[in-house]
Design a protein around this motif. Structure first.
Motif, PDB file in Angstrom:
ATOM      1  N   ARG A  43      -2.769   6.276  10.077  1.00 40.09           N
ATOM      2  CA  ARG A  43      -2.756   5.381   8.932  1.00 40.09           C
ATOM      3  C   ARG A  43      -1.920   4.159   9.301  1.00 40.09           C
ATOM      4  NH1 ARG A  43      -4.809   7.010   4.250  1.00 40.09           N
ATOM      5  NH2 ARG A  43      -3.681   5.367   3.131  1.00 40.09           N
ATOM      6  N   SER A  44      -2.224   3.031   8.675  1.00 45.72           N
ATOM      7  CA  SER A  44      -1.524   1.781   8.972  1.00 45.72           C
ATOM      8  C   SER A  44      -0.666   1.379   7.787  1.00 45.72           C
ATOM      9  CB  SER A  44      -2.537   0.681   9.287  1.00 45.72           C
ATOM     10  OG  SER A  44      -1.897  -0.554   9.514  1.00 45.72           O
ATOM     11  N   SER A  68      -1.513  -7.343  13.221  1.00 43.93           N
ATOM     12  CA  SER A  68      -1.363  -5.999  12.669  1.00 43.93           C
ATOM     13  C   SER A  68      -2.573  -5.154  13.054  1.00 43.93           C
ATOM     14  CB  SER A  68      -1.239  -6.056  11.140  1.00 43.93           C
ATOM     15  OG  SER A  68      -0.076  -6.759  10.762  1.00 43.93           O
ATOM     16  N   LEU A  69      -2.323  -4.022  13.699  1.00 44.41           N
ATOM     17  CA  LEU A  69      -3.400  -3.143  14.114  1.00 44.41           C
ATOM     18  C   LEU A  69      -3.687  -2.127  13.008  1.00 44.41           C
ATOM     19  CD1 LEU A  69      -5.180  -2.630  16.659  1.00 44.41           C
ATOM     20  CD2 LEU A  69      -3.629  -0.750  17.181  1.00 44.41           C
ATOM     21  N   PRO A  70      -4.957  -1.971  12.619  1.00 46.98           N
ATOM     22  CA  PRO A  70      -5.284  -0.964  11.611  1.00 46.98           C
ATOM     23  C   PRO A  70      -5.279   0.445  12.201  1.00 46.98           C
ATOM     24  CG  PRO A  70      -7.279  -2.029  12.374  1.00 46.98           C
ATOM     25  CD  PRO A  70      -6.126  -2.736  13.047  1.00 46.98           C
ATOM     26  N   ALA A  71      -5.648   1.419  11.401  1.00 43.99           N
ATOM     27  CA  ALA A  71      -5.656   2.812  11.831  1.00 43.99           C
ATOM     28  C   ALA A  71      -6.744   3.069  12.878  1.00 43.99           C
ATOM     29  CB  ALA A  71      -5.869   3.720  10.622  1.00 43.99           C
ATOM     30  N   ALA A  83     -15.506  -1.591   9.717  1.00 47.94           N
ATOM     31  CA  ALA A  83     -14.098  -1.565  10.123  1.00 47.94           C
ATOM     32  C   ALA A  83     -13.199  -1.944   8.960  1.00 47.94           C
ATOM     33  CB  ALA A  83     -13.875  -2.497  11.305  1.00 47.94           C
ATOM     34  N   CYS A  84     -13.593  -2.948   8.185  1.00 48.64           N
ATOM     35  CA  CYS A  84     -12.799  -3.361   7.022  1.00 48.64           C
ATOM     36  C   CYS A  84     -12.785  -2.273   5.959  1.00 48.64           C
ATOM     37  CB  CYS A  84     -13.364  -4.654   6.439  1.00 48.64           C
ATOM     38  SG  CYS A  84     -13.008  -6.126   7.432  1.00 48.64           S
ATOM     39  N   ARG A  95      -5.578  -2.919   3.271  1.00 43.50           N
ATOM     40  CA  ARG A  95      -5.735  -4.212   3.941  1.00 43.50           C
ATOM     41  C   ARG A  95      -6.962  -4.165   4.832  1.00 43.50           C
ATOM     42  NH1 ARG A  95      -1.128  -7.762   7.044  1.00 43.50           N
ATOM     43  NH2 ARG A  95      -2.525  -9.151   8.197  1.00 43.50           N
ATOM     44  N   LYS A  96      -7.726  -5.261   4.846  1.00 42.95           N
ATOM     45  CA  LYS A  96      -8.885  -5.368   5.716  1.00 42.95           C
ATOM     46  C   LYS A  96      -8.440  -5.718   7.136  1.00 42.95           C
ATOM     47  CE  LYS A  96     -12.190  -6.824   2.146  1.00 42.95           C
ATOM     48  NZ  LYS A  96     -13.167  -7.886   1.742  1.00 42.95           N
ATOM     49  N   VAL A  97      -9.419  -5.914   8.012  1.00 37.51           N
ATOM     50  CA  VAL A  97      -9.159  -6.231   9.421  1.00 37.51           C
ATOM     51  C   VAL A  97      -9.378  -7.716   9.649  1.00 37.51           C
ATOM     52  CG1 VAL A  97      -9.854  -5.773  11.800  1.00 37.51           C
ATOM     53  CG2 VAL A  97      -9.958  -3.946  10.101  1.00 37.51           C
TER      54      VAL A  97
END
Length: 224
Positions: A43-44, A68-71, A83-84, A95-97
């Motif tokens: 998780r991010s 910021s790297l997502p999960a 991905a978003c 948060r989206k990508v």
């Protein structure tokens, strides 16, 4: 960028197409400093993984260079909208990508597929601006090296001058660069090489010091 220690101190450029080619170098460097995320969180949180949050506090005006790297599940998506969607479900706050981060996902997936805890003895995640912060006495660089996605020579020359204090001769910057490699790319590769040498000498530290590991057992830390 390759530096082979005291026996072969002259830095040289090698342009490789993929991460597996880097690992296959012969002779193999003792340390690989990789300017890509290694270790993907389930998780991010706000600001991405722990490493991103820890290094930004040192970079002042340069902190925007740390995305910021997502999960992990989001990074594994090959479609931007998917991905978003996954990122929203696996982040707090949701948060989206960014498109910038998404464009790096294929390289991140490539590294993740090959990385193992055993390779961590040689492969370390780094970030150029954190490296410059380290070489600049714990102060972020005052000038950006890119403005509106274009190389900015005042900032690049500022970094070149700093790197000349760490083993890179002025003539190094005047040599022909491989196609597609900008002057900003070259200073980034050079500072990563210096950080690799610091790691090899036992002089670097992890950010954060008490790093976590992902589901594959990979550490999540940026070194400088």
């Amino acid at each position: 960028m390759l530096r082979n220690g005291a026996a072969d101190p002259a830095p040289r450029i090698a342009l490789l197409g993929n991460f597996s080619g880097l690992l296959a170098l012969d002779p193999a460097p003792a340390v690989f400093a990789v300017d890509m995320p290694i270790g993907l969180a389930g998780r991010s949180g706000l600001g991405g993984r722990g490493p991103e949050r820890h290094v930004r506090r040192h970079l002042g005006a340069r902190q925007s260079s740390v995305f910021s790297l997502p999960a992990r599940a989001s990074v594994m998506c090959e479609d931007y909208r998917e991905a978003c969607r996954v990122a929203l479900a696996t982040s707090e706050p949701p948060r989206k990508v960014s498109k910038q981060a998404f464009n790096l996902f294929p390289k991140i997936r490539e590294i993740d597929a090959l990385m193992t805890p055993e390779l961590e003895a040689r492969v370390y995640e780094v970030h150029p601006e954190l490296g410059f912060w380290r070489l600049n006495g714990g102060t972020e660089m005052s000038l950006p090296k890119k403005i509106r996605n274009e190389g900015s020579m005042p900032g690049i020359e500022q970094r070149q001058a700093l790197l000349e204090c760490h083993g890179f001769p002025a003539s190094f910057w005047r040599q022909p660069r491989p196609s597609g490699v900008g002057a900003d790319d070259l200073v980034d590769a050079a500072v990563n090489a210096v950080i690799a040498e610091r790691i090899w000498k036992g002089e670097a530290q992890a950010f954060p010091h008490d790093f976590e590991r992902d589901a594959k057992g990979l550490r999540m830390a940026i070194w400088a």
